[in-house]
Design a protein around this motif. Sequence first.
Motif, mmCIF file in Angstrom:
data_model
loop_
_atom_site.group_PDB
_atom_site.id
_atom_site.type_symbol
_atom_site.label_atom_id
_atom_site.label_comp_id
_atom_site.label_asym_id
_atom_site.label_seq_id
_atom_site.Cartn_x
_atom_site.Cartn_y
_atom_site.Cartn_z
ATOM 1 N N UNK A 48 -79.637 -63.220 3.535
ATOM 2 C CA UNK A 48 -80.180 -63.460 2.376
ATOM 3 C C UNK A 48 -80.177 -64.964 2.115
ATOM 4 N N UNK A 49 -80.884 -65.534 1.034
ATOM 5 C CA UNK A 49 -80.961 -66.983 0.702
ATOM 6 C C UNK A 49 -81.576 -67.033 -0.781
ATOM 7 N N UNK A 50 -81.121 -68.066 -1.299
ATOM 8 C CA UNK A 50 -81.670 -68.612 -2.552
ATOM 9 C C UNK A 50 -83.190 -69.043 -2.395
ATOM 10 N N UNK A 51 -83.781 -68.672 -3.492
ATOM 11 C CA UNK A 51 -84.963 -69.140 -3.668
ATOM 12 C C UNK A 51 -85.300 -69.765 -5.019
ATOM 13 N N UNK A 52 -86.192 -70.683 -5.245
ATOM 14 C CA UNK A 52 -86.472 -71.153 -6.576
ATOM 15 C C UNK A 52 -87.735 -70.628 -7.088
ATOM 16 N N UNK A 53 -87.852 -69.938 -8.115
ATOM 17 C CA UNK A 53 -88.836 -69.057 -8.586
ATOM 18 C C UNK A 53 -90.319 -69.862 -8.438
ATOM 19 N N UNK A 54 -90.085 -71.082 -9.159
ATOM 20 C CA UNK A 54 -91.233 -71.785 -9.232
ATOM 21 C C UNK A 54 -92.149 -72.181 -7.908
ATOM 22 N N UNK A 55 -91.292 -71.956 -6.911
ATOM 23 C CA UNK A 55 -91.938 -72.230 -5.778
ATOM 24 C C UNK A 55 -92.577 -70.980 -4.877
ATOM 25 N N UNK A 56 -92.595 -70.125 -5.540
ATOM 26 C CA UNK A 56 -93.129 -68.808 -5.181
ATOM 27 C C UNK A 56 -94.412 -68.629 -5.311
ATOM 28 N N UNK A 57 -95.312 -68.227 -4.499
ATOM 29 C CA UNK A 57 -96.683 -68.051 -4.672
ATOM 30 C C UNK A 57 -97.054 -66.985 -5.664
ATOM 31 N N UNK A 58 -96.570 -65.983 -5.576
ATOM 32 C CA UNK A 58 -96.948 -64.649 -6.541
ATOM 33 C C UNK A 58 -96.125 -65.049 -7.682
ATOM 34 N N UNK A 59 -96.847 -64.839 -9.002
ATOM 35 C CA UNK A 59 -96.064 -64.907 -10.177
ATOM 36 C C UNK A 59 -96.877 -64.107 -11.078
ATOM 37 N N UNK A 60 -96.486 -63.235 -12.099
ATOM 38 C CA UNK A 60 -95.018 -63.071 -12.091
ATOM 39 C C UNK A 60 -94.521 -62.262 -10.992
ATOM 40 N N UNK A 61 -93.153 -62.594 -10.658
ATOM 41 C CA UNK A 61 -92.605 -62.011 -9.426
ATOM 42 C C UNK A 61 -91.623 -60.732 -9.990
ATOM 43 N N UNK A 62 -91.998 -59.492 -9.281
ATOM 44 C CA UNK A 62 -90.964 -58.376 -9.483
ATOM 45 C C UNK A 62 -89.755 -58.573 -9.080
#
Length: 396
Positions: free
Chosen positions: A22-36
């Motif tokens: 596992x790893x930490x991810x920053x939500x604002x860097x994710x392509x799909x929003x809103x993220x389930x």
Amino acid sequence: MKPDKSRALPTRFIDCRTPSAPRLVVSENLDDTPVPYVALSYVWGDSISHCTGRENYKTYLKGIDYDTIPQTIRDAIKVTHDLGMRYIWIDAFCIIQDCEKDKKRELAKMGSIYQNAHFTLIASSAPGGDAGFLQDRTLPPHYRIPYYRSDGHLGSVYVGRRGYTAPSVVPGKEPVDRRAWCFQEWLLSPRKLLYTSDTLRYHCQTIARPVEDSIRAIRTVQSFVLDHAFLPIERAILANPDLAELSSEEHFARQCMLWGLIVSNYTQRRLSCNTDRLPAFMAIAEQFDAIWQPEWHPGRYVAGLWEKFLPRDLLWYRELAGHAWQDDSLRPRPAEYLAPSWAWPSVDGHVITRAGATYDRGSNDACKVQKCSITLLDEGLPYGRVSAGYLKLSAM
């Protein structure tokens, strides 16, 4: 409660695509929003090792050493992945624990984090972060009785011993039911998977069901009432048709009853830090502030009370909880300042309020509030800790 897409996502998630890495991810860097995403509600225990801090934050963005992750959190990552979800929010890893600015920002979002989760995993049976919750459960004493179902196939009925009560329905029996922080997480989550000591149960705001062949535990009246405490009235009526017969005033009386029930439940739970008395209740107070009917809104929230109903709210009192697991004996107020002495968060232990159908716009009040003020410890947290309070009354 439907997820509010306008509210900000949690700042970070744990990416569970590869459960062993596992790893930490920053939500604002994710392509799909809103993220389930999934959220986890659990008991920390004495401590959680290898939490996210400023020193290891950048390392965790690349990957978290699986061998260092506490078992309860490992189990949550596995369940998230196995259920086809990718992201989970877990406070110990998604908040930078040694950064007060980060903790303040995420604390302000706590209610929406659980409210907007696709579902919440509740590690009810785990007494601490290292315990885990995916162990095999031992069935209680029972007898199997075969019978033919209506479709002609052979089925089974399991009959329990008279007098046996499943641990998961006994108040305070499960570790998570004794912790104050866990209460708002349970209350605000619209969908929950409960891993209890004896069964796996699904809860939403209108139903509770055992998962597959799990034991069907009895649903308590309190659980039934609180499960749809924050539902819009039109949806609450679907869960309880009797609500359709209530007048506006009676709906408000019901909300007052729920407030009193929630305060009573919350104050029977434990906090590791006394100064969390208001912060651990913050998301509940914020939610109530949003759902009070406009024509009956009780005014400003002041350290656990409501300004327009102070003559009644001031009549709270301590009552021994009476649970075998809980030392709720009367004791002096905590040494730390928690709240003004006239507010229930100033004491440690079970509290009963005068909430209920007696609210009548103040026509029978024995006093009048001349002045009421509180000083927030942080203006950015209007439902959080206070550093001072002032109250002046006059007799009627």
